[in-house]
Design a protein around this motif. Structure first.
Motif, short mmCIF file in Angstrom:
data_model
loop_
_atom_site.label_atom_id
_atom_site.label_comp_id
_atom_site.label_asym_id
_atom_site.label_seq_id
_atom_site.Cartn_x
_atom_site.Cartn_y
_atom_site.Cartn_z
N ARG A 149 0.84 -1.19 0.00
CA ARG A 149 0.00 0.00 0.00
C ARG A 149 0.88 1.25 0.00
O ARG A 149 1.86 1.33 0.73
N GLU A 150 0.52 2.21 -0.83
CA GLU A 150 1.28 3.44 -0.91
C GLU A 150 1.18 4.22 0.41
O GLU A 150 0.18 4.12 1.12
N THR A 152 2.34 8.14 2.46
CA THR A 152 2.82 9.51 2.37
C THR A 152 3.46 9.87 3.70
O THR A 152 3.06 9.35 4.76
N ARG A 166 5.13 10.90 -1.53
CA ARG A 166 4.23 9.75 -1.73
C ARG A 166 5.05 8.67 -2.40
O ARG A 166 5.67 8.92 -3.45
N THR A 203 1.35 8.34 6.79
CA THR A 203 -0.02 7.94 6.51
C THR A 203 -0.01 6.81 5.49
O THR A 203 0.65 6.89 4.46
N SER A 205 -2.12 4.76 2.80
CA SER A 205 -3.30 4.97 1.97
C SER A 205 -3.96 3.64 1.62
O SER A 205 -3.43 2.56 1.91
N ASP A 206 -5.11 3.73 0.97
CA ASP A 206 -5.80 2.53 0.48
C ASP A 206 -5.34 2.16 -0.93
O ASP A 206 -5.80 1.16 -1.49
N GLN A 207 -4.45 2.95 -1.51
CA GLN A 207 -3.97 2.71 -2.87
C GLN A 207 -2.99 1.53 -2.88
O GLN A 207 -1.92 1.60 -2.31
#
Length: 230
Positions: A149-150, A152, A166, A203, A205-207
């Motif tokens: 998951r990506e 940041t 990111r 953080t 992410s959901d990506q």
């Protein structure tokens, strides 16, 4: 709790606990009476587990019949001990605790002669200078790497310049003076290495970038090796 599940849980407690473990402690962990606990110990003995001890003295798992014997040479055992103790010295608290537990599990599965060698290994590890303390949680980064998951985060480079990045997190490396994240950086459109003690405000992410982590990591390491050889 069903009896089968309770017996399995009891074996886990005996494997991982510091022996001898009293019946009162085991019974409390299992939520049963001491009398039931003694019956469960007898049941495990009938199934082949070698458990030393009796009421009033505590119990020690000597041999676990459910686990196959592990075949390590003396040198392999020393290498395992040294590696796990190095993790205890250099890694973050969660990994250090996991290394300690892994040593306990390994000892419980070895024949007594080899367990003795593990307990009294002649090799050890110690660091007078610990790596810089991370500003972000290494466990969160490890999970992001595995889950692909990506992430940041805010970053301050060696010159003191700040930026927000990111990235696709690929792997963590534990060096002498710092722990670093290897990642694909969107800002630089290239692979980059980030020190955890210079990262902040992480953080996840959901990506997702699954299933690209392994090929990206291979490409990153190949690029770093090429750069180092020039």
């Amino acid at each position: 709790m069903a009896k089968t599940a309770r017996l399995f849980r009891l074996m886990q407690l005996l494997r991982l606990g510091t022996p001898p473990i009293t019946a009162q402690v085991l019974a409390a962990d299992l939520g049963v009476s001491v009398r039931t606990l003694h019956r469960d110990i007898d049941e495990l003995r009938k199934l082949g587990a070698v458990i030393d001890g009796e009421a009033g003295f505590g119990f020690t798992l000597i041999e676990d019949a459910t686990l196959p014997p592990l075949g390590f040479t003396a040198t392999e055992l020393e290498a395992l001990v040294l590696g796990l103790r190095e993790v205890q010295e250099t890694a973050d608290p969660e990994l250090a605790t996991a290394a300690q537990k892994a040593l306990g599990k390994l000892e419980s599965r070895l024949p007594e002669s080899q367990a003795h060698r593990l307990r009294h290994a002649v090799l050890n590890a110690h660091r007078f200078d610990r790596p810089a303390v991370p500003n972000v949680d290494p466990a969160t980064l490890r999970t992001a790497c595995w889950d692909e998951r990506e992430i940041t985060f805010d970053y301050v480079d060696g010159a003191g310049k700040g930026s927000t990045r990111r990235v696709k997190p690929l792997s963590l490396f534990y060096f002498d003076r710092s722990t670093v994240l290897v990642a694909w950086c969107y800002l630089r459109q290239d692979f980059r290495v980030f020190r955890l003690d210079r990262m902040d405000v992480l953080t996840v992410s959901d990506q997702s970038f699954r299933p690209d982590r392994v090929p990206l990591l291979r490409a990153a390491m190949a690029q770093f090796r090429k750069t180092a050889s020039q």
